[in-house]
Design an enzyme around this catalytic site. Structure first.
Site, short mmCIF file in Angstrom:
data_model
loop_
_atom_site.label_atom_id
_atom_site.label_comp_id
_atom_site.label_asym_id
_atom_site.label_seq_id
_atom_site.Cartn_x
_atom_site.Cartn_y
_atom_site.Cartn_z
N ASP A 44 26.60 102.82 -1.52
CA ASP A 44 26.66 101.72 -2.48
C ASP A 44 26.85 102.23 -3.90
O ASP A 44 27.48 101.58 -4.73
CB ASP A 44 25.40 100.85 -2.38
CG ASP A 44 25.67 99.43 -2.83
OD1 ASP A 44 26.63 98.82 -2.32
OD2 ASP A 44 24.96 98.93 -3.72
N CYS A 135 30.82 89.70 -3.45
CA CYS A 135 29.82 90.77 -3.62
C CYS A 135 28.62 90.24 -4.39
O CYS A 135 27.48 90.37 -3.97
CB CYS A 135 30.38 91.96 -4.37
SG CYS A 135 32.09 92.28 -4.07
N TYR A 139 25.02 88.91 -2.36
CA TYR A 139 23.77 89.67 -2.54
C TYR A 139 22.68 88.76 -3.10
O TYR A 139 21.52 88.90 -2.77
CB TYR A 139 23.99 90.88 -3.45
CG TYR A 139 24.26 92.15 -2.66
CD1 TYR A 139 25.25 92.19 -1.70
CD2 TYR A 139 23.50 93.31 -2.86
CE1 TYR A 139 25.51 93.34 -0.97
CE2 TYR A 139 23.75 94.47 -2.13
CZ TYR A 139 24.75 94.48 -1.19
OH TYR A 139 25.00 95.62 -0.47
N TYR A 165 17.50 91.73 -6.32
CA TYR A 165 18.59 90.81 -5.98
C TYR A 165 18.15 89.34 -5.98
O TYR A 165 19.00 88.45 -5.99
CB TYR A 165 19.26 91.24 -4.67
CG TYR A 165 20.04 92.52 -4.87
CD1 TYR A 165 21.18 92.53 -5.67
CD2 TYR A 165 19.62 93.72 -4.31
CE1 TYR A 165 21.89 93.70 -5.89
CE2 TYR A 165 20.31 94.91 -4.52
CZ TYR A 165 21.45 94.89 -5.31
OH TYR A 165 22.14 96.05 -5.54
N GLU A 207 31.86 92.67 3.56
CA GLU A 207 30.41 92.79 3.30
C GLU A 207 29.66 93.02 4.61
O GLU A 207 28.77 93.87 4.69
CB GLU A 207 29.87 91.54 2.61
CG GLU A 207 30.12 91.48 1.12
CD GLU A 207 29.39 92.57 0.32
OE1 GLU A 207 28.31 93.01 0.72
OE2 GLU A 207 29.93 92.99 -0.72
C1 VIB Z 1 28.55 96.42 -0.90
C2 VIB Z 1 27.90 95.68 -2.04
N1 VIB Z 1 28.25 94.39 -2.24
C3 VIB Z 1 27.68 93.71 -3.25
C4 VIB Z 1 26.74 94.31 -4.09
C5 VIB Z 1 26.07 93.53 -5.18
N2 VIB Z 1 26.67 93.59 -6.46
C6 VIB Z 1 27.70 94.37 -6.79
S1 VIB Z 1 28.13 94.17 -8.44
C7 VIB Z 1 26.98 92.99 -8.69
C8 VIB Z 1 26.81 92.28 -9.98
C9 VIB Z 1 26.39 93.05 -11.13
O1 VIB Z 1 26.02 94.37 -10.96
C10 VIB Z 1 26.25 92.79 -7.53
C11 VIB Z 1 25.15 91.84 -7.40
C12 VIB Z 1 26.42 95.66 -3.84
N3 VIB Z 1 25.53 96.34 -4.59
N4 VIB Z 1 27.01 96.31 -2.80
#
Ligand code: VIB
Length: 225
Positions: A44, A135, A139, A165, A207
């Site tokens: 990640d 993404c 989350y 999150y 995802e």
């Molecule tokens: C595979 C994967 N997918 C989504 C996220 C979550 N995410 C990515 S950028 C962002 C917004 C601001 O940082 C968020 C919530 C992750 N960490 N890893």
């Protein structure tokens, strides 16, 4: 109906499947194997580097100053708030920042980030936000659902993950992204909206594959030196 409301209906079954996935279930009941969590953490981290690049492409392709500011803030939020969580976990596992940064991306990480970056580079700002939306939104969806489980936020290892999150800050990131998507969707033809929806469906599948990658400690098929 807002574009993102109709998209949500389409991707909901995929997102519901995240909650049944063994990795997410393990995070929720605290039984997740630490090696699997470490694998997710390292993959990640390199994923987020590319993600910050996506937000930066968004800033560059923005059509007004307000939009540019939102993308720049999201890039900043990723590089600091979110990656700080990863750096803090890495410290607990005695993984140095260099090691984190030098993680060899697994095939799913490469496929997912390449898909998003390719779309973002090809089109206008609508491609960038469509690639990014799942993404951030998914989350927040997972974090908020996990936070409903009693005692989950007190888990010594995974509590911090859920707290982050499910936090207001991340809900704001999500809301900003949903709004950016609905703003650019306005006035688009049905054909164009279908194309953007397809990007959101594909990233929703990616995802799921990312959780699978972590659960199965996926790397590349034949190890070489
Ligand atoms: C595979 C994967 N997918 C989504 C996220 C979550 N995410 C990515 S950028 C962002 C917004 C601001 O940082 C968020 C919530 C992750 N960490 N890893």
């Amino acid at each position: 109906m807002k574009f993102t409301d109709s998209v949500f209906k389409r991707v909901e079954p995929i997102w519901e499947s995240y909650m049944k996935h063994p990795f997410i279930q393990g995070l929720g009941d605290g039984t997740l194997d630490e090696e699997k969590f470490k694998h997710w953490l390292k993959q990640d981290y390199v994923y987020l580097i590319e993600y910050a690049r996506l937000f930066s492409i968004g800033a560059a392709k923005s059509t007004d100053l307000k939009m540019m500011t939102t993308y720049a803030d999201l890039a900043n939020g990723t590089l600091h708030t979110e990656m700080d969580l990863h750096r803090s976990y890495a410290k607990q596992f005695n993984i140095s920042e260099e090691e984190l940064e030098q993680t060899e991306p697994a095939q799913t990480t490469v496929a997912y980030t390449s898909y998003m970056l390719n779309l973002a580079q090809q089109g206008g700002i609508e491609n960038v936000i469509a690639a990014i939306l799942t993404c951030t939104w998914s989350y927040s969806y997972i974090g908020l659902k996990l936070a409903e489980i009693e005692g989950v936020k007190d888990h010594p290892l995974y509590g911090e993950w859920v707290n982050m999150y499910a936090s207001e800050e991340f809900s704001t990131f999500k809301e900003d992204c949903i709004q950016l998507m609905d703003t650019v969707a306005e006035g688009k033809t049905e054909e164009e909206l279908n194309r953007l929806e397809d990007i959101i469906v594909k990233t929703s599948y990616y995802e799921y594959m990312f959780w699978e990658m972590a659960e199965n400690l996926e790397t590349w098929p034949v190890p070489v030196k």
